[in-house]
Design an enzyme around this catalytic site. Structure first.
Site, PDB file in Angstrom:
ATOM      1  N   GLN A   1     -88.181  87.094  64.239  1.00 54.56           N
ATOM      2  CA  GLN A   1     -87.181  87.990  64.829  1.00 54.56           C
ATOM      3  C   GLN A   1     -85.987  88.152  63.887  1.00 54.56           C
ATOM      4  OE1 GLN A   1     -87.088  89.617  68.024  1.00 54.56           O
ATOM      5  NE2 GLN A   1     -85.405  90.621  66.974  1.00 54.56           N
TER       6      GLN A   1
ATOM      7  N   ARG B   1     -89.328  94.861  63.700  1.00 53.96           N
ATOM      8  CA  ARG B   1     -90.288  93.755  63.819  1.00 53.96           C
ATOM      9  C   ARG B   1     -91.578  94.129  63.072  1.00 53.96           C
ATOM     10  NH1 ARG B   1     -89.898  89.917  67.731  1.00 53.96           N
ATOM     11  NH2 ARG B   1     -91.385  88.887  66.360  1.00 53.96           N
TER      12      ARG B   1
ATOM     13  N   ARG C   1     -97.401  81.889  69.074  1.00 54.21           N
ATOM     14  CA  ARG C   1     -96.209  81.766  69.926  1.00 54.21           C
ATOM     15  C   ARG C   1     -96.483  80.558  70.813  1.00 54.21           C
ATOM     16  NH1 ARG C   1     -92.738  86.273  72.994  1.00 54.21           N
ATOM     17  NH2 ARG C   1     -91.977  86.323  70.855  1.00 54.21           N
TER      18      ARG C   1
ATOM     19  N   ASP D   1     -78.590  87.240  73.884  1.00 55.19           N
ATOM     20  CA  ASP D   1     -80.009  87.089  74.254  1.00 55.19           C
ATOM     21  C   ASP D   1     -80.027  86.716  75.734  1.00 55.19           C
ATOM     22  OD1 ASP D   1     -82.770  86.794  74.185  1.00 55.19           O
ATOM     23  OD2 ASP D   1     -82.734  84.846  73.166  1.00 55.19           O
TER      24      ASP D   1
ATOM     25  N   CYS E   1     -82.513  90.738  70.660  1.00 57.33           N
ATOM     26  CA  CYS E   1     -83.929  90.718  70.274  1.00 57.33           C
ATOM     27  C   CYS E   1     -84.832  91.391  71.304  1.00 57.33           C
ATOM     28  CB  CYS E   1     -84.368  89.287  70.015  1.00 57.33           C
ATOM     29  SG  CYS E   1     -84.319  88.225  71.479  1.00 57.33           S
TER      30      CYS E   1
ATOM     31  N   HIS F   1     -87.077  81.192  66.360  1.00 61.83           N
ATOM     32  CA  HIS F   1     -87.761  82.490  66.384  1.00 61.83           C
ATOM     33  C   HIS F   1     -87.524  83.182  65.029  1.00 61.83           C
ATOM     34  CE1 HIS F   1     -89.767  85.889  67.855  1.00 61.83           C
ATOM     35  NE2 HIS F   1     -88.914  86.355  68.742  1.00 61.83           N
TER      36      HIS F   1
HETATM   37  N1   CP Z   1     -88.162  89.801  70.700  1.00 67.93           N
HETATM   38  C1   CP Z   1     -89.381  89.354  70.986  1.00 67.93           C
HETATM   39  O1   CP Z   1     -89.901  88.409  70.397  1.00 67.93           O
HETATM   40  O2   CP Z   1     -90.013  90.050  71.963  1.00 67.93           O
HETATM   41  P1   CP Z   1     -91.389  89.676  72.651  1.00 67.93           P
HETATM   42  O3   CP Z   1     -91.168  88.459  73.496  1.00 67.93           O
HETATM   43  O4   CP Z   1     -91.735  90.884  73.479  1.00 67.93           O
HETATM   44  O5   CP Z   1     -92.408  89.406  71.591  1.00 67.93           O
HETATM   45  N1  NVA Z   2     -84.850  83.342  73.851  1.00 68.64           N
HETATM   46  C1  NVA Z   2     -85.893  84.166  74.371  1.00 68.64           C
HETATM   47  C2  NVA Z   2     -86.377  85.096  73.321  1.00 68.64           C
HETATM   48  C3  NVA Z   2     -87.436  86.068  73.760  1.00 68.64           C
HETATM   49  C4  NVA Z   2     -87.953  86.929  72.663  1.00 68.64           C
HETATM   50  C5  NVA Z   2     -87.035  83.298  74.886  1.00 68.64           C
HETATM   51  O1  NVA Z   2     -87.366  82.290  74.238  1.00 68.64           O
HETATM   52  O2  NVA Z   2     -87.578  83.602  75.939  1.00 68.64           O
END
Ligand code: CP
Ligand code: NVA
Length: 313
Positions: free
Chosen positions: A141, A296, A111, A229, A268, A138
């Site tokens: 997801q 997930r 990440r 989101d 998500c 992402h």
């Molecule tokens: N939806 C998602 O990616 O959640 P997290 O940020 O908790 O991993």
């Molecule tokens: N768009 C959000 C998604 C979190 C899972 C972010 O990038 O923070």
């Protein structure tokens, strides 16, 4: 000739048939556990002896735990690292990090703050690299979300999905998915926070069935699924200005009433009730957000199995 390494960086990079196969395999593996998400291992442990490094430059609940559990249930092991644990956090290059980790572990899930850096890491790695969210996309997801949609509404091909709010990283992966899974995507975004121009150009070149609307009502009309989101993603600046701009894009019961009568709501998570979505919608009967969160786990297994299947290809 050796088959190319199977990185999972963007849905846009995966063949249509393979994207479909990952979702189907995830569904099969879910079914094989007969509703058990926890406890005893899967009957088959194809990743026994494999080690996955999980690297986090940003916080995570779902991605972190679901990848860790998925790997263990498939017989493998994990090493969970924050960028601060690594010399990466002190300026060691992605390239050297990739070369070193490739000598110890069998795959990397990262990440990352910057998509380009994650791509650099993948280019330098001799093992699969999985994108667990960047500022751009992402993809993991959305594989789970396609699985979730199909569990509730049947085949996603030919259906209409509406995205309401920020044209962010999750929205980008939805655009990629529309090209691979053959559904129509309608985006309702303010012009200031719309989809990136390069993604719009890509979608046009790929003949993706998508449209961008300034009016959220236009985006949601006739949709089988409404999605939103957070208005402030990790790394975003000016949260107050974003909340003001996105205020008219809240998903509430009035907006849901414009969608098809059987439409579901997806998000998500993490969600901010009273901002991008009301509690009545996210905690209401049309919301499938916790199925998404569970999926997930199942989708990560499909992605991991696909990445490692290259060894057998
Ligand atoms: N939806 C998602 O990616 O959640 P997290 O940020 O908790 O991993
Ligand atoms: N768009 C959000 C998604 C979190 C899972 C972010 O990038 O923070």
């Amino acid at each position: 000739m050796t088959a190319p390494i199977r990185h999972f960086i963007d849905i846009a990079d995966i063949d249509q048939e393979q994207a479909r196969a990952i979702v189907d395999h995830s569904a099969q593996m879910k079914q094989a556990r007969k509703g058990r998400t926890k406890g005893a291992c899967d009957d088959q442990t194809p990743l026994e002896g494999r080690i996955l490094a999980l690297i986090f430059e940003k916080p995570s609940t779902r991605t972190r735990v679901s990848f860790d559990v998925a790997m263990r249930q498939l017989g493998g092991e994990t090493i969970v690292l924050s960028a601060q644990d690594l010399q990466l956090g002190r300026g060691e290059s992605e390239i050297d990090t990739a070369r070193v980790l490739s000598r110890y572990v069998d795959a990397i899930m990262i990440r990352g703050n910057h998509h380009e850096q994650v791509k650099k890491l993948a280019e330098a790695a001799s093992i699969p690299v999985i994108n667990g969210l960047t500022d751009f996309s992402h993809p993991c997801q959305i594989m789970a979300d396609v699985l979730t949609f199909e569990e509730h509404k049947g085949p996603i091909s030919g259906k209409t999905l509406a995205w309401v709010g920020d044209g962010n990283n999750v929205a980008v992966s939805w655009v990629h998915a529309a090209s691979k899974f053959g559904f129509e995507l309608k985006l309702g975004c303010p012009p200031e926070l719309g989809l990136r121009e390069d993604v719009i150009s890509w979608a046009q070149r790929e003949n993706v069935s998508f449209s961008v609307h300034q009016d959220p009502i236009e985006a949601v009309k006739g949709a089988d699924c409404v999605m939103s989101d957070t208005w402030v993603s990790m790394g975003d600046e000016n949260p107050e200005a974003r909340r003001t701009i996105l205020g008219p894009y809240q998903v509430n019961e009035e907006l849901m009433a414009v969608a098809r009568s059987e439409a579901i709501f997806m998000h998500c998570l993490p969600a901010y009730r009273g901002a991008e979505v009301t509690a009545a919608v996210i905690d209401g009967p049309r919301s499938v957000v916790f199925d998404e969160a569970e999926n997930r786990l199942h989708a990560q297994k499909g992605i991991l199995a696909w990445c490692f299947a290259r060894d057998a290809a």
